[in-house]
Design a protein around this motif. Structure first.
Motif, mmCIF file in Angstrom:
data_model
loop_
_atom_site.group_PDB
_atom_site.id
_atom_site.type_symbol
_atom_site.label_atom_id
_atom_site.label_comp_id
_atom_site.label_asym_id
_atom_site.label_seq_id
_atom_site.Cartn_x
_atom_site.Cartn_y
_atom_site.Cartn_z
ATOM 1 N N SER A 1 -3.094 0.307 -1.921
ATOM 2 C CA SER A 1 -2.288 -0.385 -2.926
ATOM 3 C C SER A 1 -2.967 -0.325 -4.294
ATOM 4 N N SER A 2 -2.248 -0.763 -5.309
ATOM 5 C CA SER A 2 -2.869 -1.043 -6.598
ATOM 6 C C SER A 2 -3.788 -2.256 -6.442
ATOM 7 N N MET A 3 -4.660 -2.464 -7.397
ATOM 8 C CA MET A 3 -5.450 -3.689 -7.397
ATOM 9 C C MET A 3 -4.501 -4.865 -7.594
ATOM 10 N N HIS A 4 -4.541 -5.828 -6.698
ATOM 11 C CA HIS A 4 -3.706 -7.016 -6.854
ATOM 12 C C HIS A 4 -4.176 -7.843 -8.048
ATOM 13 N N TYR A 5 -5.458 -7.787 -8.325
ATOM 14 C CA TYR A 5 -6.012 -8.377 -9.539
ATOM 15 C C TYR A 5 -7.359 -7.728 -9.820
ATOM 16 N N CYS A 6 -7.784 -7.775 -11.065
ATOM 17 C CA CYS A 6 -9.119 -7.332 -11.479
ATOM 18 C C CYS A 6 -9.531 -8.279 -12.594
ATOM 19 N N VAL A 7 -10.469 -9.173 -12.325
ATOM 20 C CA VAL A 7 -10.823 -10.227 -13.275
ATOM 21 C C VAL A 7 -12.332 -10.304 -13.469
ATOM 22 N N ALA B 1 0.851 -1.191 0.000
ATOM 23 C CA ALA B 1 0.000 0.000 0.000
ATOM 24 C C ALA B 1 0.884 1.237 0.000
ATOM 25 N N LYS B 2 0.604 2.175 -0.884
ATOM 26 C CA LYS B 2 1.402 3.389 -1.026
ATOM 27 C C LYS B 2 0.628 4.602 -0.529
ATOM 28 N N GLU B 3 1.378 5.596 -0.003
ATOM 29 C CA GLU B 3 0.738 6.812 0.487
ATOM 30 C C GLU B 3 0.005 7.522 -0.649
ATOM 31 N N ARG B 4 -1.202 7.977 -0.365
ATOM 32 C CA ARG B 4 -2.030 8.655 -1.362
ATOM 33 C C ARG B 4 -2.394 10.048 -0.871
ATOM 34 N N ASP B 5 -2.052 11.051 -1.677
ATOM 35 C CA ASP B 5 -2.324 12.436 -1.305
ATOM 36 C C ASP B 5 -3.735 12.852 -1.686
ATOM 37 N N ARG B 6 -4.183 13.896 -1.053
ATOM 38 C CA ARG B 6 -5.429 14.549 -1.447
ATOM 39 C C ARG B 6 -5.156 15.313 -2.744
ATOM 40 N N ILE B 7 -6.002 15.132 -3.742
ATOM 41 C CA ILE B 7 -5.795 15.748 -5.048
ATOM 42 C C ILE B 7 -6.693 16.980 -5.194
ATOM 43 N N GLY B 8 -6.061 18.152 -5.364
ATOM 44 C CA GLY B 8 -6.800 19.389 -5.628
ATOM 45 C C GLY B 8 -7.922 19.629 -4.641
ATOM 46 N N ASP B 9 -9.126 19.723 -5.180
ATOM 47 C CA ASP B 9 -10.306 19.989 -4.356
ATOM 48 C C ASP B 9 -10.940 18.693 -3.854
ATOM 49 N N ASN B 10 -10.132 17.661 -3.694
ATOM 50 C CA ASN B 10 -10.569 16.344 -3.229
ATOM 51 C C ASN B 10 -11.405 15.623 -4.281
ATOM 52 N N SER B 11 -11.020 15.771 -5.538
ATOM 53 C CA SER B 11 -11.663 15.021 -6.615
ATOM 54 C C SER B 11 -11.254 13.555 -6.537
ATOM 55 N N TRP B 12 -12.039 12.720 -7.194
ATOM 56 C CA TRP B 12 -11.678 11.312 -7.302
ATOM 57 C C TRP B 12 -10.357 11.185 -8.064
ATOM 58 N N SER B 13 -9.486 10.329 -7.574
ATOM 59 C CA SER B 13 -8.196 10.101 -8.224
ATOM 60 C C SER B 13 -7.956 8.602 -8.321
ATOM 61 N N SER B 14 -7.507 8.133 -9.476
ATOM 62 C CA SER B 14 -7.296 6.703 -9.689
ATOM 63 C C SER B 14 -5.934 6.283 -9.140
ATOM 64 N N VAL B 15 -5.921 5.204 -8.383
ATOM 65 C CA VAL B 15 -4.676 4.654 -7.862
ATOM 66 C C VAL B 15 -4.269 3.387 -8.608
ATOM 67 N N SER B 16 -5.189 2.837 -9.407
ATOM 68 C CA SER B 16 -4.900 1.589 -10.114
ATOM 69 C C SER B 16 -5.843 1.480 -11.312
ATOM 70 N N ILE B 17 -5.298 1.001 -12.443
ATOM 71 C CA ILE B 17 -6.070 0.936 -13.692
ATOM 72 C C ILE B 17 -5.902 -0.447 -14.309
ATOM 73 N N ALA B 18 -7.026 -1.067 -14.702
ATOM 74 C CA ALA B 18 -7.002 -2.361 -15.386
ATOM 75 C C ALA B 18 -7.580 -2.194 -16.784
ATOM 76 N N ASN B 19 -6.849 -2.647 -17.784
ATOM 77 C CA ASN B 19 -7.347 -2.644 -19.162
ATOM 78 C C ASN B 19 -8.294 -3.828 -19.318
ATOM 79 N N VAL B 20 -9.586 -3.545 -19.489
ATOM 80 C CA VAL B 20 -10.590 -4.610 -19.556
ATOM 81 C C VAL B 20 -11.265 -4.665 -20.927
ATOM 82 N N THR B 21 -10.585 -4.199 -21.948
ATOM 83 C CA THR B 21 -11.132 -4.200 -23.303
ATOM 84 C C THR B 21 -11.515 -5.619 -23.721
#
Length: 267
Positions: free
Chosen positions: A223-229, A46-66
């Protein structure tokens, strides 16, 4: 010229066109590059995550699900430093369509789950969600990319932990230690004696107020997603559009329903 008697019904024409599209999809399916299974590895911590701008949603992990085969997914991640009343996160899953030119459009989002800091500050989270992305035969456009993203925003915090200030003998890092005397007595104008830091004249050392920053930045960690299936209904029947979530080691609670209009960091 076909007559009413031998004309093909429109419904049959549509079914034949659909069958042709499905056959083409099978024919154009990519061939595996080799016979070996491939299992992408991701960072566990798990990595430290900062508050982004005006507290908008921020992605910490991305899965390509095409090109998904199922209407639902399961993912897992871990968190740390979720402290009740001080630093807590809200999280959700969001699906995006990428149409080119570095542009993405939000397609759907899960409901919002919040951490409450009960039972512990760290733990593992499993999410099961019906994503709303075209899948299987309904994925007609083979040129559009889709992603599912784990997003966070601050529910409470972040904190600003204070460091410690010292009155001591200090110098630039690496300065030789010669010239340092330690501590001695000095009398003030009222005649009272005090312990004070002392040093020789011309020494790189001098009496200073020095602040030692707190190593705790006041943020939580995800943390990032350990898996997304993608999985079938029989495997994860509890998945729903709000997202079913289960936590081990820390406390969570449902906050509100899906809302794709909430602001998010879009770069």
């Amino acid at each position: 010229m076909p007559t009413q008697a031998n004309a093909v019904p429109p419904s049959l024409v549509n079914e034949m066109a659909e069958l042709k599209r499905r056959m083409a999809a099978i024919e154009n399916a990519p061939i595996p590059a080799n016979k070996f299974d491939r299992y992408p590895a991701v960072e566990w911590a798990a990595k430290e995550r900062d508050r982004i701008g005006d507290n908008s949603w921020s992605s910490v992990s991305i899965a390509n699900v095409t090109g998904m085969s199922f209407d639902r997914v399961e993912c897992k991640f871990i968190v740390d430093r979720m402290i009740a009343g001080k630093r807590l996160a809200e999280i959700r899953l969001a699906a995006f369509r990428h149409t080119g030119n570095a542009v993405r459009e939000i397609v759907s989002a899960s409901g919002v789950t919040g951490f409450n800091g009960k039972f512990g500050s760290s733990g593992a989270i499993v999410v099961r969600w019906i994503h709303g992305i075209p899948f299987g035969w309904d994925y007609a456009d083979d040129t559009t990319v889709y992603t599912i993203e784990l997003q966070h925003r601050y529910r409470k915090g972040p904190e600003s932990p204070k460091g410690q200030s010292l009155y001591t003998i200090a110098a630039t890092e690496g300065a030789p230690s010669d010239g340092v005397m330690g501590y001695g007595y000095q009398q003030d104008s009222s005649g009272k004696w005090w312990w004070v830091p002392t040093f020789r004249g011309g020494s790189p050392w001098s009496a200073q107020f020095v602040t030692i920053p707190n190593q705790d930045r006041g943020t939580y960690s995800i943390s990032s997603m350990h898996y997304c299936v993608g999985l079938p209904q029989g495997r994860i029947p509890e998945a729903n559009v709000n997202a079913w979530m289960w936590a081990r080691g820390t406390g969570i609670e449902y906050v509100r329903g899906p809302d794709i209009s909430e602001p998010y960091l879009d770069i």
